[in-house]
Write a protein that holds these residues in place. Structure first.
Motif, PDB file in Angstrom:
ATOM      1  N   LEU A 206     104.069  85.980  -5.590  1.00 32.65           N
ATOM      2  CA  LEU A 206     105.108  84.974  -5.760  1.00 32.65           C
ATOM      3  C   LEU A 206     104.574  83.746  -6.485  1.00 32.65           C
ATOM      4  CD1 LEU A 206     106.169  86.842  -3.407  1.00 32.65           C
ATOM      5  CD2 LEU A 206     107.407  84.842  -2.588  1.00 32.65           C
ATOM      6  N   LYS A 207     103.267  83.496  -6.324  1.00 33.33           N
ATOM      7  CA  LYS A 207     102.652  82.362  -7.012  1.00 33.33           C
ATOM      8  C   LYS A 207     102.313  82.708  -8.457  1.00 33.33           C
ATOM      9  CE  LYS A 207     100.723  80.682  -2.655  1.00 33.33           C
ATOM     10  NZ  LYS A 207      99.507  80.442  -1.844  1.00 33.33           N
ATOM     11  N   ARG A 208     102.164  83.997  -8.731  1.00 30.59           N
ATOM     12  CA  ARG A 208     101.832  84.436 -10.087  1.00 30.59           C
ATOM     13  C   ARG A 208     103.048  84.486 -10.994  1.00 30.59           C
ATOM     14  NH1 ARG A 208      98.723  89.959 -10.625  1.00 30.59           N
ATOM     15  NH2 ARG A 208      99.548  89.545 -12.706  1.00 30.59           N
ATOM     16  N   LYS A 209     104.221  84.788 -10.424  1.00 33.20           N
ATOM     17  CA  LYS A 209     105.395  85.052 -11.257  1.00 33.20           C
ATOM     18  C   LYS A 209     106.589  84.232 -10.800  1.00 33.20           C
ATOM     19  CE  LYS A 209     108.317  88.767 -13.027  1.00 33.20           C
ATOM     20  NZ  LYS A 209     108.070  88.412 -14.425  1.00 33.20           N
ATOM     21  N   THR A 210     107.228  83.582 -11.742  1.00 34.64           N
ATOM     22  CA  THR A 210     108.474  82.884 -11.454  1.00 34.64           C
ATOM     23  C   THR A 210     109.606  83.895 -11.432  1.00 34.64           C
ATOM     24  OG1 THR A 210     107.670  80.892 -12.556  1.00 34.64           O
ATOM     25  CG2 THR A 210     110.044  81.061 -12.191  1.00 34.64           C
ATOM     26  N   ALA A 211     110.144  84.137 -10.251  1.00 31.16           N
ATOM     27  CA  ALA A 211     111.206  85.137 -10.102  1.00 31.16           C
ATOM     28  C   ALA A 211     112.062  84.745  -8.901  1.00 31.16           C
ATOM     29  CB  ALA A 211     110.618  86.531  -9.904  1.00 31.16           C
ATOM     30  N   ARG A 212     113.242  85.311  -8.842  1.00 24.83           N
ATOM     31  CA  ARG A 212     114.117  85.041  -7.707  1.00 24.83           C
ATOM     32  C   ARG A 212     113.549  85.680  -6.451  1.00 24.83           C
ATOM     33  NH1 ARG A 212     119.525  87.048  -6.376  1.00 24.83           N
ATOM     34  NH2 ARG A 212     119.394  88.444  -8.162  1.00 24.83           N
ATOM     35  N   SER A 225     114.744  78.928  -2.890  1.00 27.54           N
ATOM     36  CA  SER A 225     114.352  78.159  -4.077  1.00 27.54           C
ATOM     37  C   SER A 225     112.825  78.171  -4.187  1.00 27.54           C
ATOM     38  CB  SER A 225     114.820  76.706  -3.956  1.00 27.54           C
ATOM     39  OG  SER A 225     114.115  76.057  -2.897  1.00 27.54           O
ATOM     40  N   VAL A 226     112.303  77.733  -5.347  1.00 26.93           N
ATOM     41  CA  VAL A 226     110.860  77.665  -5.537  1.00 26.93           C
ATOM     42  C   VAL A 226     110.211  76.799  -4.474  1.00 26.93           C
ATOM     43  CG1 VAL A 226     109.035  76.876  -7.084  1.00 26.93           C
ATOM     44  CG2 VAL A 226     111.024  78.065  -8.017  1.00 26.93           C
ATOM     45  N   LYS A 227     110.827  75.672  -4.150  1.00 27.31           N
ATOM     46  CA  LYS A 227     110.271  74.767  -3.127  1.00 27.31           C
ATOM     47  C   LYS A 227     110.273  75.436  -1.753  1.00 27.31           C
ATOM     48  CE  LYS A 227     110.775  70.145  -1.117  1.00 27.31           C
ATOM     49  NZ  LYS A 227     111.557  68.872  -1.150  1.00 27.31           N
ATOM     50  N   SER A 230     107.526  77.960  -1.535  1.00 26.56           N
ATOM     51  CA  SER A 230     106.240  77.297  -1.332  1.00 26.56           C
ATOM     52  C   SER A 230     106.044  76.880   0.105  1.00 26.56           C
ATOM     53  CB  SER A 230     106.134  76.064  -2.258  1.00 26.56           C
ATOM     54  OG  SER A 230     106.218  76.449  -3.613  1.00 26.56           O
TER      55      SER A 230
END
Length: 233
Positions: A206-212, A225-227, A230
């Motif tokens: 999940l940290k390697r790729k921006t995806a839903r 969400s991305v936040k 995290s």
């Protein structure tokens, strides 16, 4: 313009007598890469099994390609499954035959009759997953776990599915091999525009790729969400 390959509407899923998920709603577009996360037992695998009709839809509806679940006609099941590539954690290869025979078996079972066409398609998919041609004559138990998973991914690609369902595909692999296998999924997604829904506990992906990201928890599936991702990892 991308089209929807998987639409989930008000879906409820049971495992045995237990309701594991309810009121699930989301869709996946052509070429999308989507992660499915959640604790063990949260319903990720049950959700995946519903999409290829291994578990019945308890309530609601799933639209996968040209087919709706629950299926009205049982004879449509093999045609539904041709639209889905399935990759499991434990490979599920046939150990009594060669790698080539594993792949040829799938094509022949789905109507391919020309040996040359079978050979060509196997070469295409094994090239896609970076599998040396020399491995095709080996038996699955005589190659490494990473190579076995590449064979399993190649098998999932044989009939040009619109979506790949990958259920913990790197769960049995060490971190270095797992990252290499994840690279294969990324390549397929980018180069073939094949949608991928990947259930995983490996949050480094999940940290390697921006995806839903879809999150299974307390019988619900929500978008993170991305936040929020995290904070959860």
């Amino acid at each position: 313009m991308a089209h929807t390959v998987l639409q989930v509407s008000d879906l409820s899923v049971k495992h045995g007598n237990d309701m594991v998920l309810s009121d699930v709603n989301f869709k996946i577009e052509e070429g999308e890469f989507v992660f499915l996360i959640g604790k063990t037992g949260s319903g990720k695998t049950s959700l995946m099994r519903t999409f290829y009709a291994d578990l019945e839809v308890e309530k609601g509806q799933v639209q996968l390609g040209n087919y709706k679940l629950p299926l009205q006609e049982k004879r449509d099941l093999p045609f539904l499954r041709r639209q889905v590539g399935i990759v499991f954690q434990d490979f599920k290869l046939l150990t009594d035959r060669s790698v080539y025979a594993n792949l040829a078996f799938v094509l022949e079972a789905t109507g391919w009759t020309d040996p040359e066409a079978v050979k060509t398609r196997i070469q295409v998919v094994t090239d896609l997953v970076r599998l040396p041609q020399s491995i095709l004559t080996a038996e699955p138990l005589k190659i490494s776990g990473g190579e076995q998973q590449r064979v399993a991914i190649a098998r999932a690609l044989l009939n040009k599915p619109s979506i790949i369902l990958a259920d913990e595909p790197t769960g049995n692999l060490d971190p270095i091999v797992a990252n290499a296998i994840f690279d294969v999924f990324e390549d397929i997604n980018r180069e073939q525009q094949t949608a991928i829904l990947m259930a995983t506990h490996n949050h480094t992906f999940l940290k390697r790729k921006t995806a839903r990201v879809l999150f299974c928890e307390n019988g619900q599936v929500s978008n993170l969400s991305v936040k929020e991702v995290s904070n959860s990892i």
